[in-house]
Design a protein around this motif. Sequence first.
Motif, PDB file in Angstrom:
ATOM      1  N   ARG A 250       0.265  -8.380   1.708  1.00 45.71           N
ATOM      2  CA  ARG A 250       0.743  -7.633   0.549  1.00 45.71           C
ATOM      3  C   ARG A 250       1.772  -6.588   0.970  1.00 45.71           C
ATOM      4  O   ARG A 250       1.756  -6.093   2.108  1.00 45.71           O
ATOM      5  CB  ARG A 250      -0.435  -6.941  -0.144  1.00 45.71           C
ATOM      6  N   ARG A 251       2.629  -6.235   0.017  1.00 49.37           N
ATOM      7  CA  ARG A 251       3.638  -5.215   0.289  1.00 49.37           C
ATOM      8  C   ARG A 251       2.979  -3.867   0.582  1.00 49.37           C
ATOM      9  O   ARG A 251       3.428  -3.114   1.452  1.00 49.37           O
ATOM     10  CB  ARG A 251       4.589  -5.088  -0.912  1.00 49.37           C
ATOM     11  N   ASP A 252       1.929  -3.545  -0.181  1.00 43.74           N
ATOM     12  CA  ASP A 252       1.211  -2.273   0.033  1.00 43.74           C
ATOM     13  C   ASP A 252      -0.077  -2.527   0.806  1.00 43.74           C
ATOM     14  O   ASP A 252      -1.161  -2.119   0.413  1.00 43.74           O
ATOM     15  CB  ASP A 252       0.907  -1.598  -1.302  1.00 43.74           C
ATOM     16  N   ARG A 253       0.045  -3.200   1.930  1.00 46.80           N
ATOM     17  CA  ARG A 253      -1.132  -3.586   2.709  1.00 46.80           C
ATOM     18  C   ARG A 253      -1.908  -2.349   3.179  1.00 46.80           C
ATOM     19  O   ARG A 253      -1.336  -1.264   3.348  1.00 46.80           O
ATOM     20  CB  ARG A 253      -0.720  -4.420   3.916  1.00 46.80           C
ATOM     21  N   PRO A 254      -3.219  -2.513   3.400  1.00 48.93           N
ATOM     22  CA  PRO A 254      -4.027  -1.387   3.889  1.00 48.93           C
ATOM     23  C   PRO A 254      -3.666  -1.039   5.330  1.00 48.93           C
ATOM     24  O   PRO A 254      -3.189  -1.890   6.089  1.00 48.93           O
ATOM     25  CB  PRO A 254      -5.460  -1.918   3.794  1.00 48.93           C
TER      26      PRO A 254
END
Length: 350
Positions: A250-254
């Motif tokens: 994801r673009r906003d990965r954890p």
Amino acid sequence: MTVTDNRSDGLAADEQSSQGGGPGSVTIAYIAESAGVSIPTVSKVINGRSGVSAQTRARIEELINQYGYRKPTGNRTNIVELVFRELESMWAVEIIRGVERVARKSRVGVMVSEFGLHDSAAMSIDDTVGRRPQCVLSVAQLSPAERDQLTSKGIPFVVFDPIDELPDDVPFVGATNWRGGQAATRHLIKLGHRRIAMISGPDHPFCRARLAGYLSALAEADLPAHPDLVVRTLLTREDGYAAARDLLSRRDRPSAIFTANDLQALGVYQAARELGLSIPQDLSVVGFDDLPVVAWVDPPLTTVHQPLSEMAVAATELALALGRGEEITQVGLEIATTLTVRGSTAPPKG
């Protein structure tokens, strides 16, 4: 080594009736059915234990006298039977080590059994009952029917690290799963992580407790619990890998992932490598269990240590106490988990 079985209050299901109009072979199950109560309730009355109303106790005692049921003495082997559903788990050796430690001190033998496998002719609880062990320590998750069968034969048992909810009167030894989940998440928060994902497991009590600990630590730090950062899957390396591939793509990965067990964490390692991410520079990872292998991966895994050997010691001591007919003050025990910090966690970039 042969020693005398010192248990004197065993219950048997094959005692012959000496009076009354009962069946030719009186069992605890038959008495329970006749009294309209559960098998454990009859067992409590026979062993003089509390937790039964006076009226129910009187009814059961009347039936015991009517059918001539008598407790046998000295009819069990001096063995504690350790039952696994399967022995291929990485933590079986730790459990066996803890059981052996107590058995050696108590001068009893240990028999390790395996049953319930899908790809073999499985042994069943009937085999265990036939061996008449002094007590049973079950790493396998006993069904209600299996528990009733052991109780009806007067064979006490303890469930080790239960994965399902148990009735209040079933003895068990587990770990502080909630506190373990909380400690893991607190560690990541203290390092500065704010987008912390959790790869959780199936809907078992210990998985729910680890997830609840994670959510509690987030709430304590006033961090939002994003539903999209919690993935529920199976407790395998392959499923941990699949979940991590999704989260990390994801673009906003954890910036950090906490997993419900170490096998899932190993899957996270694989996914991170394939995506070109470095642990812990790009991603911090915390597991749960502290399997021996995770100290040797690169980097060594930070994980919640589940004290399997200590849990096995406590479970064996409890099972043997029940086998001796001792009154126990606590049916369920939880042994404390601890966080083992290694090289897989670090402050996030930036």
